[in-house]
Every structure is written in structure tokens, then in C-alpha cells.
Scaffold this motif. Structure first.
Motif, short mmCIF file in Angstrom:
data_model
loop_
_atom_site.label_atom_id
_atom_site.label_comp_id
_atom_site.label_asym_id
_atom_site.label_seq_id
_atom_site.Cartn_x
_atom_site.Cartn_y
_atom_site.Cartn_z
N GLN A 270 22.85 48.86 112.02
CA GLN A 270 22.97 50.27 111.63
C GLN A 270 24.30 50.90 112.00
O GLN A 270 24.82 51.73 111.26
N ILE B 101 9.74 74.26 98.12
CA ILE B 101 8.93 73.04 98.18
C ILE B 101 8.09 72.90 96.93
O ILE B 101 8.00 71.83 96.33
N GLN B 135 3.86 70.58 100.97
CA GLN B 135 3.98 69.12 100.87
C GLN B 135 3.40 68.50 102.14
O GLN B 135 3.98 68.64 103.21
N PHE B 137 3.03 65.50 103.83
CA PHE B 137 3.44 64.10 103.99
C PHE B 137 3.46 63.68 105.46
O PHE B 137 2.79 62.75 105.86
N SER B 138 4.26 64.39 106.26
CA SER B 138 4.52 63.92 107.63
C SER B 138 3.27 63.98 108.50
O SER B 138 2.44 64.86 108.37
N GLY B 143 6.77 60.02 110.35
CA GLY B 143 7.77 61.02 109.95
C GLY B 143 8.81 60.32 109.10
O GLY B 143 8.66 60.20 107.89
N SER B 144 9.83 59.80 109.77
CA SER B 144 10.80 58.97 109.05
C SER B 144 10.07 57.80 108.40
O SER B 144 10.34 57.43 107.27
N TRP B 168 4.07 69.35 110.80
CA TRP B 168 5.35 69.91 110.32
C TRP B 168 5.25 70.42 108.88
O TRP B 168 6.24 70.46 108.17
N SER B 170 5.56 72.77 106.22
CA SER B 170 6.15 74.09 106.01
C SER B 170 5.28 74.92 105.10
O SER B 170 4.82 74.45 104.06
N PHE B 220 6.39 76.12 110.16
CA PHE B 220 5.61 74.92 109.87
C PHE B 220 4.33 74.84 110.69
O PHE B 220 4.12 75.63 111.61
N VAL B 375 16.88 67.32 110.47
CA VAL B 375 15.67 66.51 110.58
C VAL B 375 14.80 66.63 109.33
O VAL B 375 14.35 65.63 108.76
N GLU B 376 14.59 67.86 108.86
CA GLU B 376 13.63 68.07 107.75
C GLU B 376 14.11 67.35 106.49
O GLU B 376 15.30 67.24 106.25
N GLY B 377 13.15 66.85 105.74
CA GLY B 377 13.50 66.19 104.48
C GLY B 377 14.33 64.93 104.68
O GLY B 377 15.12 64.56 103.83
N THR B 379 16.00 62.56 108.21
CA THR B 379 17.00 62.78 109.26
C THR B 379 18.36 62.24 108.81
O THR B 379 18.46 61.45 107.87
N GLU B 381 20.03 60.03 110.11
CA GLU B 381 20.06 58.57 110.19
C GLU B 381 19.40 57.95 108.97
O GLU B 381 19.89 56.95 108.43
N ASN B 385 21.05 55.59 106.12
CA ASN B 385 20.45 54.32 105.69
C ASN B 385 20.35 54.26 104.17
O ASN B 385 20.63 53.23 103.56
C1 LIG Z 1 11.76 72.61 109.80
C2 LIG Z 1 11.02 71.42 109.32
C3 LIG Z 1 10.22 71.53 108.19
C4 LIG Z 1 9.49 70.42 107.74
N1 LIG Z 1 8.69 70.58 106.65
C5 LIG Z 1 7.92 69.54 106.25
C6 LIG Z 1 7.00 69.69 105.18
O1 LIG Z 1 6.90 70.75 104.59
N2 LIG Z 1 6.22 68.65 104.83
C7 LIG Z 1 6.32 67.45 105.46
O2 LIG Z 1 5.61 66.53 105.06
N3 LIG Z 1 7.17 67.25 106.48
C8 LIG Z 1 7.97 68.28 106.90
N4 LIG Z 1 8.83 68.11 107.96
C9 LIG Z 1 8.83 66.82 108.65
C10 LIG Z 1 10.08 66.01 108.48
O3 LIG Z 1 10.10 65.43 107.19
C11 LIG Z 1 10.13 64.98 109.59
O4 LIG Z 1 10.25 65.68 110.80
C12 LIG Z 1 11.27 64.02 109.45
O5 LIG Z 1 11.12 63.20 108.33
C13 LIG Z 1 11.47 63.15 110.70
O6 LIG Z 1 10.30 62.56 111.14
P1 LIG Z 1 9.81 62.70 112.68
O7 LIG Z 1 9.85 64.12 113.00
O8 LIG Z 1 8.54 61.99 112.77
O9 LIG Z 1 10.92 61.98 113.51
P2 LIG Z 1 10.96 60.42 113.85
O10 LIG Z 1 10.76 59.67 112.60
O11 LIG Z 1 10.07 60.13 115.00
O12 LIG Z 1 12.47 60.27 114.29
C14 LIG Z 1 12.94 60.43 115.64
C15 LIG Z 1 14.38 59.92 115.71
O13 LIG Z 1 14.40 58.54 115.37
C16 LIG Z 1 15.30 58.30 114.34
N5 LIG Z 1 14.81 57.23 113.48
C17 LIG Z 1 13.56 57.03 113.01
N6 LIG Z 1 13.51 55.95 112.21
C18 LIG Z 1 14.77 55.46 112.16
C19 LIG Z 1 15.38 54.36 111.50
N7 LIG Z 1 14.71 53.54 110.68
N8 LIG Z 1 16.71 54.18 111.70
C20 LIG Z 1 17.42 54.99 112.51
N9 LIG Z 1 16.90 56.03 113.15
C21 LIG Z 1 15.59 56.26 112.97
C22 LIG Z 1 15.37 59.61 113.58
O14 LIG Z 1 16.55 59.71 112.83
C23 LIG Z 1 15.29 60.60 114.70
O15 LIG Z 1 16.57 60.76 115.24
C24 LIG Z 1 9.58 69.19 108.42
C25 LIG Z 1 10.41 69.08 109.55
C26 LIG Z 1 11.12 70.18 110.00
C27 LIG Z 1 12.00 70.03 111.21
#
Ligand SMILES: Cc1cc2nc3c(=O)[nH]c(=O)nc-3n(C[C@H](O)[C@H](O)[C@H](O)COP(=O)(O)OP(=O)(O)OC[C@H]3O[C@@H](n4cnc5c(N)ncnc54)[C@H](O)[C@@H]3O)c2cc1C
Lengths: 375, 414
Positions: A270, B101, B135, B137-138, B143-144, B168, B170, B220, B375-377, B379, B381, B385
Motif C-alpha cells: 500500500q 444521499i 443509505q 450500508f455501514s 465500514g471500509s 453512521w 446520515s 448520523f 472518512v464518509e463515503g 476513507t 486510504e 486503493n
Molecule cells: C459523517 C459521516 C456520515 C456517514 N454517513 C453514512 C451513511 O449515510 N450511510 C452509510 O452507510 N455509512 C455512512 N458513513 C460511514 C462511512 O461510510 C464509514 O465510516 C467509512 O466507510 C469508514 O468505515 P469505518 O468507519 O468502519 O472505518 P474502518 O473501516 O474501521 O477504518 C478505520 C481505518 O482503517 C483504514 N482502513 C480500513 N481498511 C483499509 C484498507 N483495506 N486499506 C487501508 N486502510 C484501511 C481506514 O482508512 C481508516 O483509516 C458515514 C460516516 C461519516 C463519518
């Protein structure tokens, strides 16, 4: 709105890319870098035959009159291939100055020769350390006689003529600056090639001792013409930089796919992927800014000064960013003379300062944005 | 390469401008101008009501979601007309934040996968702002790694029974409908056992709990599902094909949120012009100019990158992974710009109250909201990728869970 090159322009790009990959492989760039020639004369001739030197020169003056968008397309390919020819000095600086400010006779004399590849031109602006400014010009013009020293002058040692910025007044205003057209074969001109970080394009010192010169454009408008020439060149060199940045990114990507460490392609790590993604980001932002600049240049839009500064800054940053990280992706190999990475690194950093450094263009951009906001 | 409007585009612009001049809620114009990302407060009105009223008015005149087909509540505008509309709508466009959204992600997914009569039924009120969508999803475990989600859907006659939790989400607290991705088969590798639905948020068994965010607001939520029934007719795409359906959503999401991202640059420019330092306006300072210029060209680069994407779109190309660049660049920039604006304010940069802080606390609000943008939509990282793998063609990350049935994947570190 249509924010892309036309199919004809894309075809021209493919043609230029094919031509340059054949006539200008890294081996040709190295011949100049290694000092075996001052520039690639055969390539220069070939570029003339392809009509690339005169794309933006009107038909009446021996060019094809296609236009500046076409020149942008060619510029990008010249940058990709690191073409070791006096293209930017002749085509972006000298020819543009002539087209903006030359008399009919001056244009008739030099533009057809540029298009045909029989004359190399340059702009003699800088006098040592510093960025473009009226105050930095000390070379004097008294009754059309020039005295002073210019350095660095791009391709100055191989140029047949130069547009020279001179001082002919002492009011301390921009109107003190005039431009002159000098045939560099005339008496009183002495040129000396200078070592520089990118020997694929030469730099020189030119000394003028009692040289009689003809003026280019009205006496008091030298600085305003110069500014316009620099803006136009900024967009064109921007495309060279984008071409170079893209190529450096490609080289890095290809190497990352090829090289294995810890039993994996390094491109699967990465840290490496993200470095390459960031290179893509900066190259893309620069390309988009340059497209806007290309539009402004080709339509002579009032947005050109701001668009040119944006194109220049982002293309400079992108090429530097991609060239340095391309070496990083290549590891130790990247630091060998044998690999081509340093050729791009050299060109990136030479182009970055050659038209006034980043700080000059940052200043220009902020001034121009302020003017727009005030308007 | 052409920036000028064609005659048709000019006519469209003219029409849009005239209509906006005659109809926009001008009483909120100043407040909207001052509002920054992370804080739109209207002293004179409730933001939800004002936003809904503006959206409804637009819908009645055919200006809601202009690029949607007429039958679904739009006006069939071209991608370029859509941009012209956004340019003309200007600050009033900020009122559309609540609908992003729905309009950007749920709507396009419905258009791609719902039955024709469903589209005609659900999409017009979504366009007009009468219904707000979210939406779902998360999840805490996904999340990611969205495909790691655990919310179950089990078939029961013509219905599906949903149990699990989203997080999360929204706008779930004021949403009428949502699109929901669930696991329908835990015995196959994780991407293969997912199925997408849409549902009424007022269905029995749906519970929404707002979460207080780091910036003090609550946009959210957590959403709990206890034996929620969804008719099979509300399934989007085939059983087990939820991953592909979600990719449609996410691709549109990137286009929707990437295209018009706030960067903080115009705000910083204005602030640096008015702020007086010891030697004069901040914008005369060398160091300030250098920073501003660097950010300004990133912002303009983004703008013209989105124009290039729109040009491609109007030639019939689909929005591709290269659109990930928008949020990636804007997110970091927003955070850096806000940090720098506070730095310029010196010790007083710490103040955030609208009456005491510089620029009515705009940059403080931006600072506290900007971590979310990264982070949203997706991250930073994940977006890198995507660019590395899908644009540049580099190898995917090594995935230890790829071929393992979902119910055998480890669920926690160490
Ligand atoms: C303000 C806000 C609004 C949101 N609204 C919505 C919504 O309406 N509907 C919805 O479904 N979701 C929503 N989300 C969720 C959002 O999509 C997730 O928070 C986001 O995709 C990250 O997932 P996580 O929070 O589980 O973080 P994690 O996936 O746990 O990530 C933690 C850290 O690990 C890193 N990481 C994880 N996997 C990898 C990888 N493969 N390679 C490198 N680094 C990695 C990430 O980049 C991050 O730095 C919202 C989030 C926020 C902050």
C-alpha cells in the motif's frame, strides 16, 4: 461546454507520440545529455517536416495555421519524450513574441524559418538570480544599441536570433523596458554554453557589446508584451510538464508491477500504491488546469493570465512530484545513471525554474485572482 | 476544448437564472453565504422546512434534480445543463445538502434496479424533497470492508425478515425510506451472499438512535432492525447480487459527492484579503500567498477535472473510478485550509462562537467537521486503493478472506 480535445486533435497526439517514440527514444536524449551533440538536429528537422514546429504559425508565415490547441497537444508529447531540442525557446517564446509584437517584415523573416526548422530562436530575459521583473533588467538600450549580459538564456548557445529585454529609461516604471530582436551572428554578440541540471536542453550566457538591434514592438510596451509571452509559454510548458509527469507516473507504475520483493510485486504494497495514487492525483489536477489554460490561450480569453498561472503552478508541482517519486518507487535502480528516472527528474526541475520560479507564478496568480474578485 | 455555452446551453442558463431570481428564498441568502460546511443554521427558520420548501418549489417548476428523466421527477437535462443549474443556483444549492444521499445515491440505484411502476411511484416524491432517503450500508463490523456486514435477511414466504444493526446512517432520523444491504447467505464468501432492498423507515421493528458526533452535532445514527418485514418486491437486483448493486450506488456516490465538493479555498481567500497582520493585509504576505496559491490551483484543478468528467459523461461514457479524486483532494484540503485559517488568527483562533470568532467561526466549524469528510463515503486510504487498483492497474491488496465462507472469517483482531 466541451472540455476535451477533439478527435482530430487526439489523432494528432497519436501521430506525434508515434513519431517521437521512434525518433526520440531515451537513447537520443542521452546522446545530448552525454554531450555528444548540443541538440538533436535530425529530430529537429523531422519535427519541421512533420509540421510540428509551425502548427500555431499562420499559413501566411509558413506555418500550418492549425492553432494553439494543436500546439498544446504537441507540447505534451515533447514533454513525455523529453525531446532534446530547442523547442520551448523557439516555438513558445521567440515565435509567440514575434506573433504578438513583430512587424510584417520581422515575421516574414523569422517565422517561416522557424516553421522550416532552419532557425532557432530564444528569449534573453534573465540576468542572474531572480524572477522576471522590470527591476531585474539591467542590460541597456541606447539609441538601439545594446550593452549587457544575459544569463541563463535557454538554448542561447545554439540560437540564431534572440528577443532581448532591455532598459531604455530610468523612470523606474515598467515602461522603461523594451524588446529587441537580435541576429546572434552579428558583431558584438558572444555566447558561452553553461553547465545546467538538465543538459538535454542547453543554457547559455550571452554578452552584448555595442550591438545594434531592431526593436520588437513599441518602445514602452516591452514589459507588457513580455508578460503576455510568459503567460502563453506558461500554458505550453505546462503541457510539457504534464506530459513528463504522466510518463514518470507510467514508469513508476510499470516498475511497481515488475519488481518483486518479499515474494510480492512491490505494487501490491500500500505504501507504494498510495504513492502512485498521489502521483496520479497531482498529474490529473495539473492536466485539468492546463486544459483550462489551453482553452484560454486558444481563444485569447480575458481569463488567460489567471488560467496560465494556475496551469504553470500545478504543472510544475505535478512534474516535480511525479519525477521524484518515480525515483523512489525504483529504489536504488532509480538513482543509477543507467535508468531513465533521472532524465525526468532533471527536466522537471529545470522546467520548474526556467520560466520564473514557483514564487513568481504564485505571486502572479494571487494578484490576478484579486483583480478578478475586485472586478 | 470549449468553455463557452452553446446557444441551447445559454438559453437554458437564461431560463434557470430568471426562475431562480424570481423564486429563490432570498431572505436566507446572506446566512447561506456565511454558512460553512458543518454548520448551516438559519436564524429565521427551521433548516429542514426551508430546504423542503425550496425543493418543492423547484419540483413544481421542473427544476428538482434537473438531470433525472421527466417521468421520475426531473426534466431530462443533460449533464452539462445540470452543471449550469448548479452554477446558477449558487448558495441556495447549500439547502440541498439534506437530499444528497437520496438524489445522488438512492435514486440512481432505484433507477437501475427497481421495477418501472416502483420508479414512477417512489422517485418523484424523492426528487421533490417530500420524501427523504438514507443509505443503510455501514455497520460496526463493516465500514471500509462493507462486504463484512452482518445484518441478516431471511426469506419468509413473500417477505424477508431483517435483523441486525447499521451505524453512521446520515439523516436516518428524518428519512422516510432507505436502501439497505443485507446478508442473505453466510455460507458463501462474503461478497457473494449479499442482497439489496429498499424499505419504509416507518416499518415496524426499525429503531433509529441519533449519535452525537465529534463536532457536537447529530447528523448520523445507529439503526436497529428487529424482525423487520420487507416484501420481496422491494428487493433491488438478484438475491446474492447485492455487492454489484452497491457498486452502482457507490460509483454514483463518488460522482455526486466528488463533483461539487467544498474546499474552503474561496473562504480562505476572502479571509486573507480582509485580515490585517502587522505589515498589512494577510494576502500581501509572501508565505500566505504561497499557501493560498497552492490550494487555489488544487481547487481549480478539481473543478476542471469534474468538467472533464462531465464532458466524458455527455459523450455517453459512464462515471468511472477516476472520480474518486474529488473527495480525496477536497477532504484533505478542507482540513488543511481550516487549520491554516486558525493559525492566521493566532491565539484567537481557539474561539468558535459566531460573535467572537473571526469570520463568524466559519473555519472553526470547518476544522471540526473536516475529519468526517476524509472518512464518509470511503476513507482517503480506500480512495487511494481504488485509484491505484482500478485506474492504475496495480495489484489488489492481499485478501485473506476472499475465498473463505463468510461464517468462517475471524471477527476480531487477536
Ligand atoms: C459523517 C459521516 C456520515 C456517514 N454517513 C453514512 C451513511 O449515510 N450511510 C452509510 O452507510 N455509512 C455512512 N458513513 C460511514 C462511512 O461510510 C464509514 O465510516 C467509512 O466507510 C469508514 O468505515 P469505518 O468507519 O468502519 O472505518 P474502518 O473501516 O474501521 O477504518 C478505520 C481505518 O482503517 C483504514 N482502513 C480500513 N481498511 C483499509 C484498507 N483495506 N486499506 C487501508 N486502510 C484501511 C481506514 O482508512 C481508516 O483509516 C458515514 C460516516 C461519516 C463519518
Amino acid at each position: 461546454m466541451n472540455f476535451d480535445f477533439s478527435d482530430d486533435q487526439k489523432q494528432l497526439r497519436d501521430e506525434a507520440r508515434r513519431f517521437l517514440s521512434e525518433k526520440c527514444p531515451p537513447k537520443a536524449v542521452r546522446a545530448v545529455i552525454d554531450g555528444k551533440a548540443t541538440y538533436d538536429r535530425e529530430l529537429w528537422k523531422g519535427l519541421a517536416d512533420m509540421g510540428f514546429l509551425g502548427v500555431a504559425i499562420p499559413e501566411a508565415f509558413g506555418g500550418s495555421g492549425a492553432g494553439h490547441l494543436e500546439l498544446c497537444v504537441i507540447a505534451e508529447e515533447m514533454g513525455r519524450a523529453l525531446a532534446p531540442v530547442p523547442f520551448s525557446s523557439t516555438v513558445y517564446l521567440a515565435a509567440e513574441a514575434l506573433m504578438l509584437a513583430g512587424t510584417e517584415a520581422q515575421k516574414q523573416k523569422w517565422l517561416p524559418a522557424i516553421a522550416a526548422g532552419t532557425a532557432v530562436g530564444t528569449l534573453a530575459l534573465f540576468e542572474g538570480t531572480g524572477n522576471p521583473s522590470p527591476a531585474s533588467i539591467k542590460l541597456t538600450a541606447t539609441n538601439g544599441v545594446l550593452n549587457g549580459v544575459k544569463k541563463p538564456v535557454p538554448d542561447g548557445a545554439v540560437a540564431d536570433f534572440a528577443i532581448v529585454a532591455a532598459r531604455n529609461g530610468s523612470t523606474g516604471r515598467e515602461t522603461d523596458i523594451s524588446l529587441f530582436l537580435v541576429d546572434l551572428t552579428c558583431d558584438g554578440v558572444e555566447t558561452r554554453a553553461l553547465a545546467n541540471i538538465d543538459p538535454s536542453r542547453g543554457q547559455a550566457e550571452i554578452t552584448f557589446t555595442n550591438v545594434k538591434a531592431e526593436s520588437l514592438g513599441p518602445a514602452s510596451e516591452g514589459w507588457s508584451i513580455l508578460t503576455r509571452v510568459l503567460d502563453r509559454a506558461a500554458v505550453l510548458i505546462g503541457f510539457e510538464q504534464v506530459g513528463g509527469a504522466d510518463r514518470a507516473l507510467e514508469m513508476g507504475r510499470d516498475y511497481a508491477l515488475d519488481r518483486i520483493a518479499f515474494g510480492r510485486q512491490i505494487g501490491s504494497f500500500q505504501a507504494v500504491k498510495h504513492m502512485l495514487a498521489d502521483m496520479y492525483v497531482s498529474a490529473t489536477l495539473a492536466r485539468s488546469n492546463c486544459y483550462y489554460g489551453a482553452w484560454a490561450l486558444s481563444t485569447n480569453a480575458s481569463e488567460l493570465p489567471e488560467a496560465a498561472a494556475s496551469a504553470r503552478i500545478s504543472a510544475t508541482q505535478a512534474f516535480q512530484h511525479c519525477a521524484k517519486n518515480n525515483i523512489q518507487v525504483h529504489g536504488g535502480m532509480g538513482f543509477t545513471w543507467e535508468f531513465d528516472c533521472h532524465l525526468y527528474y532533471r527536466r522537471a526541475n529545470a522546467l520548474a525554474v526556467g520560466l520564473g520560479s514557483l514564487s513568481y507564478w504564485e505571486d502572479a496568480l494571487i494578484d490576478r485572482m484579486r483583480q478578478r474578485n475586485a472586478a | 476544448m470549449n468553455f463557452d455555452d452553446t446557444p441551447q446551453e445559454a438559453a437554458f442558463r437564461c431560463e434557470a437564472r430568471a426562475w431562480i431570481a424570481a423564486n429563490a428564498p432570498k431572505e436566507y441568502e446572506d446566512e447561506l453565504k456565511r454558512a460553512s460546511l458543518g454548520r448551516i443554521q438559519l436564524k429565521g427558520g427551521n433548516i429542514l422546512e426551508v430546504a423542503k420548501a425550496w425543493q418543492k418549489k423547484k419540483a413544481e417548476a421542473g427544476w428538482a434534480v434537473p438531470h433525472w428523466p421527466k417521468d421520475y421527477g426531473g426534466r431530462g437535462a443533460s449533464p452539462i445543463e445540470r452543471v449550469i443549474w448548479q452554477q446558477e443556483e449558487g448558495v441556495f444549492g447549500k439547502l440541498g445538502a439534506l437530499f444528497i444521499i437520496g438524489h445522488g445515491m438512492c435514486g440512481p440505484t432505484m433507477m437501475a434496479y427497481a421495477a418501472e411502476d416502483q420508479k414512477r411511484h417512489y422517485l418523484p416524491p424523492l426528487a421533490s424533497g417530500e420524501n427523504i432517503w438514507c443509505q443503510l450500508f455501514s455497520e460496526p463490523a463493516g465500514g471500509s470492508d462493507v462486504a463484512g456486514l452482518r445484518t441478516r435477511a431471511e426469506k419468509d414466504g413473500d417477505d424477508w425478515i431483517i435483523n441486525g444493526q447499521k451505524i453512521w446512517t446520515s439523516g436516518a432520523h428524518y428519512s422516510d425510506f432507505g436502501i439497505l444491504i443485507t446478508r442473505t447467505d453466510p455460507n458463501v464468501p462474503k461478497h457473494k451472499g449479499l442482497t439489496m432492498f429498499f424499505l419504509d423507515m416507518k416499518s415496524a421493528g426499525v429503531e433509529v438512535k441519533p449519535i452525537k458526533q465529534a463536532n457536537g452535532q447529530s447528523e448520523f445514527n445507529e439503526v436497529y432492525f428487529t424482525d423487520v418485514r420487507i416484501p420481496d418486491a422491494q428487493r433491488l437486483g438478484a438475491v446474492g447480487d447485492g455487492w454489484n448493486v452497491s457498486l452502482t450506488t457507490l460509483m454514483n456516490e463518488r460522482m455526486a459527492i466528488g463533483a461539487n465538493m467544498a474546499t474552503g479555498v474561496p473562504e480562505l481567500f476572502e479571509f486573507a484579503s480582509s485580515l490585517m497582520l502587522e505589515d498589512g493585509p494577510a494576502i500581501d504576505d509572501r508565505a500566505v500567498r504561497s499557501k493560498l496559491a497552492s490550494w487555489a490551483v488544487r481547487a481549480s484543478g478539481l473543478k476542471y477535472t469534474s468538467f472533464r468528467a462531465i464532458s466524458a459523461l455527455s459523450k455517453g461514457e459512464r462515471p468511472g473510478p477516476e472520480n474518486s479524486i474529488g473527495k480525496l483532494v477536497a477532504g484533505t484540503m478542507l482540513q488543511d485550509v481550516a487549520t491554516y485559517a486558525l493559525d492566521l488568527q493566532g491565539a484567537a483562533g481557539v474561539l468558535s462562537g459566531p460573535d467572537d470568532a473571526e469570520a463568524a467561526g466559519k473555519f472553526q466549524a470547518m476544522l471540526l467537521r473536516s475529519p468526517a469528510t476524509r472518512v464518509e463515503g470511503g476513507t482517503d486510504e480506500i480512495l487511494r486503493n481504488i485509484i491505484a487498483e482500478r485506474v492504475l492497474g496495480l495489484p489488489g491488496d492481499i485478501r485473506v478472506d476472499k475465498d473463505v465462507p463468510f461464517n468462517q472469517i475471524p471477527t476480531r483482531g487477536r
